[in-house]
Scaffold this active site. Structure first.
Site, PDB file in Angstrom:
ATOM      1  N   GLY A 135      -9.487   9.544  -2.555  1.00 29.26           N
ATOM      2  CA  GLY A 135      -9.568  10.971  -2.285  1.00 29.26           C
ATOM      3  C   GLY A 135     -10.801  11.623  -2.876  1.00 29.26           C
ATOM      4  O   GLY A 135     -11.454  12.456  -2.224  1.00 29.26           O
ATOM      5  N   ASP A 191      -0.095   5.016   1.257  1.00 32.68           N
ATOM      6  CA  ASP A 191      -0.274   5.924   2.387  1.00 32.68           C
ATOM      7  C   ASP A 191      -0.257   5.177   3.704  1.00 32.68           C
ATOM      8  O   ASP A 191      -1.035   4.247   3.920  1.00 32.68           O
ATOM      9  CB  ASP A 191      -1.581   6.693   2.230  1.00 32.68           C
ATOM     10  CG  ASP A 191      -1.560   7.574   0.993  1.00 32.68           C
ATOM     11  OD1 ASP A 191      -0.563   8.271   0.792  1.00 32.68           O
ATOM     12  OD2 ASP A 191      -2.538   7.532   0.225  1.00 32.68           O
ATOM     13  N   GLU A 238     -13.569  10.214  -3.493  1.00 38.51           N
ATOM     14  CA  GLU A 238     -14.711   9.722  -2.734  1.00 38.51           C
ATOM     15  C   GLU A 238     -14.844  10.467  -1.402  1.00 38.51           C
ATOM     16  O   GLU A 238     -15.962  10.744  -0.942  1.00 38.51           O
ATOM     17  CB  GLU A 238     -14.574   8.221  -2.502  1.00 38.51           C
ATOM     18  CG  GLU A 238     -14.766   7.374  -3.750  1.00 38.51           C
ATOM     19  CD  GLU A 238     -13.577   7.381  -4.701  1.00 38.51           C
ATOM     20  OE1 GLU A 238     -13.694   6.827  -5.812  1.00 38.51           O
ATOM     21  OE2 GLU A 238     -12.509   7.952  -4.345  1.00 38.51           O
ATOM     22  N   ARG A 239     -13.721  10.802  -0.766  1.00 38.75           N
ATOM     23  CA  ARG A 239     -13.769  11.585   0.471  1.00 38.75           C
ATOM     24  C   ARG A 239     -14.319  12.984   0.205  1.00 38.75           C
ATOM     25  O   ARG A 239     -15.106  13.510   0.987  1.00 38.75           O
ATOM     26  CB  ARG A 239     -12.378  11.658   1.106  1.00 38.75           C
ATOM     27  CG  ARG A 239     -11.911  10.322   1.654  1.00 38.75           C
ATOM     28  CD  ARG A 239     -10.452  10.313   2.034  1.00 38.75           C
ATOM     29  NE  ARG A 239     -10.013   8.932   2.220  1.00 38.75           N
ATOM     30  CZ  ARG A 239      -8.749   8.536   2.180  1.00 38.75           C
ATOM     31  NH1 ARG A 239      -7.786   9.418   1.981  1.00 38.75           N
ATOM     32  NH2 ARG A 239      -8.444   7.269   2.335  1.00 38.75           N
ATOM     33  N   ASP A 280       0.872  -1.158   0.000  1.00 38.32           N
ATOM     34  CA  ASP A 280       0.000   0.000   0.000  1.00 38.32           C
ATOM     35  C   ASP A 280       0.921   1.222   0.000  1.00 38.32           C
ATOM     36  O   ASP A 280       2.134   1.111   0.228  1.00 38.32           O
ATOM     37  CB  ASP A 280      -0.897  -0.028   1.242  1.00 38.32           C
ATOM     38  CG  ASP A 280      -1.782   1.193   1.368  1.00 38.32           C
ATOM     39  OD1 ASP A 280      -2.324   1.636   0.337  1.00 38.32           O
ATOM     40  OD2 ASP A 280      -1.916   1.716   2.484  1.00 38.32           O
ATOM     41  N   GLU A 303      -0.750  10.493   5.827  1.00 41.82           N
ATOM     42  CA  GLU A 303      -2.103  11.007   6.009  1.00 41.82           C
ATOM     43  C   GLU A 303      -2.147  12.303   6.812  1.00 41.82           C
ATOM     44  O   GLU A 303      -2.685  13.316   6.366  1.00 41.82           O
ATOM     45  CB  GLU A 303      -3.002   9.944   6.648  1.00 41.82           C
ATOM     46  CG  GLU A 303      -3.183   8.676   5.815  1.00 41.82           C
ATOM     47  CD  GLU A 303      -3.978   8.903   4.529  1.00 41.82           C
ATOM     48  OE1 GLU A 303      -4.327  10.057   4.221  1.00 41.82           O
ATOM     49  OE2 GLU A 303      -4.239   7.919   3.825  1.00 41.82           O
TER      50      GLU A 303
END
Length: 263
Positions: free
Chosen positions: A51, A9, A53-54, A7, A16
């Protein structure tokens, strides 16, 4: 040839809190949006994969009215895309400035895996430009060139859906018994396990208290021989690194029985 899939982040760098959050807030300020996420706010947003989606989660009727946004879905998504492009640029500038140092052990274990001929990949819900910026900064140009990057909107369903990992397996040409994932979050672990991949978790600043049932190994970081020492939080696979996680430890995870197959 085995594969090591990271992954981005929270795994390559603890991005983050010191990267994405300030980049989101700087974007909100530039666009005159009536929002500023606190660390607590952002911890909740991290439960949403991706991002864009956030950002889309902001679009309540009240927010749309207060921000003077279009009322039609197409106009709103165009606005979100514009915010996200700017946020990505702010974030990559932060990475390039050196504000987000690599997590312990990342460059070391990548170098060891590359020397042993492992396939290397990143599978992330972040924008590809953001991922490549972090990868380049954390492992250097030569090692970054060894990676395949699967990121952003390359799949429709973001983590915790397994799609990004099944896509990575297909394009790497490996089976679930030939790959190990390194994740930092419960959402990421759920995605990897839904793809039936053995997973090492290195907890990060936002994820230390999450549920990591199903991980083969949970550690505080990969650690360094002459630096930050790792602590083992859980080891269902019976792999117990001594001070730092080695490539042999990762290989032991790969060779360990899948707990779901044994249950």
């Amino acid at each position: 040839m085995p594969a090591l899939i990271f992954d981005c982040d929270g795994v390559l760098a603890d991005t983050e809190r010191d990267g994405h959050l300030p980049a989101f807030n700087a974007t909100f300020a530039e666009f005159g949006l009536p929002v500023h996420w606190s660390e607590e706010d952002y911890a909740g947003k991290l439960l949403i994969g991706g991002g864009k989606e956030r950002l889309t989660s902001l679009l309540t009727p009240e927010f749309v009215q207060a921000a003077g946004l279009p009322v039609d879905p197409a106009g709103q998504q165009e606005a979100v895309a514009s915010w996200h492009r700017r946020k990505t640029q702010i974030y990559t500038d932060l990475v390039a400035s050196g504000a987000l140092p690599a997590r312990p052990g990342i460059a070391r274990i990548v170098a060891d895996a590359a020397a042993d001929g492992w396939l290397l990949a990143v599978a992330s819900t972040s924008a590809e430009a953001s991922v490549r910026a972090v990868l380049l900064y954390t492992v250097g140009e030569m090692l970054a060139a060894r990676f395949q990057v699967f990121a952003g909107d390359i799949v429709a369903a973001k983590k915790p859906a397994p799609d990004i990992y099944t896509y990575a397996l297909e394009h790497l040409g490996v089976t679930t018994d030939e790959a190990v994932v390194i994740e930092d979050s419960s959402n990421g672990l759920r995605a990897a396990r839904a793809a039936r991949l053995r997973t090492v978790v290195t907890v990060s600043s936002y994820t230390a208290d999450e549920d990591f049932a199903g991980a083969a190994l949970v550690v505080t970081s990969l650690g360094e021989p002459h630096g930050v020492s790792t602590s083992v939080l859980r080891s269902p696979a019976g792999v117990v690194p001594r001070g730092f996680v080695t490539l042999d430890d990762v290989l032991s995870v790969l060779r360990s029985p899948d707990p779901e197959e044994e249950s």
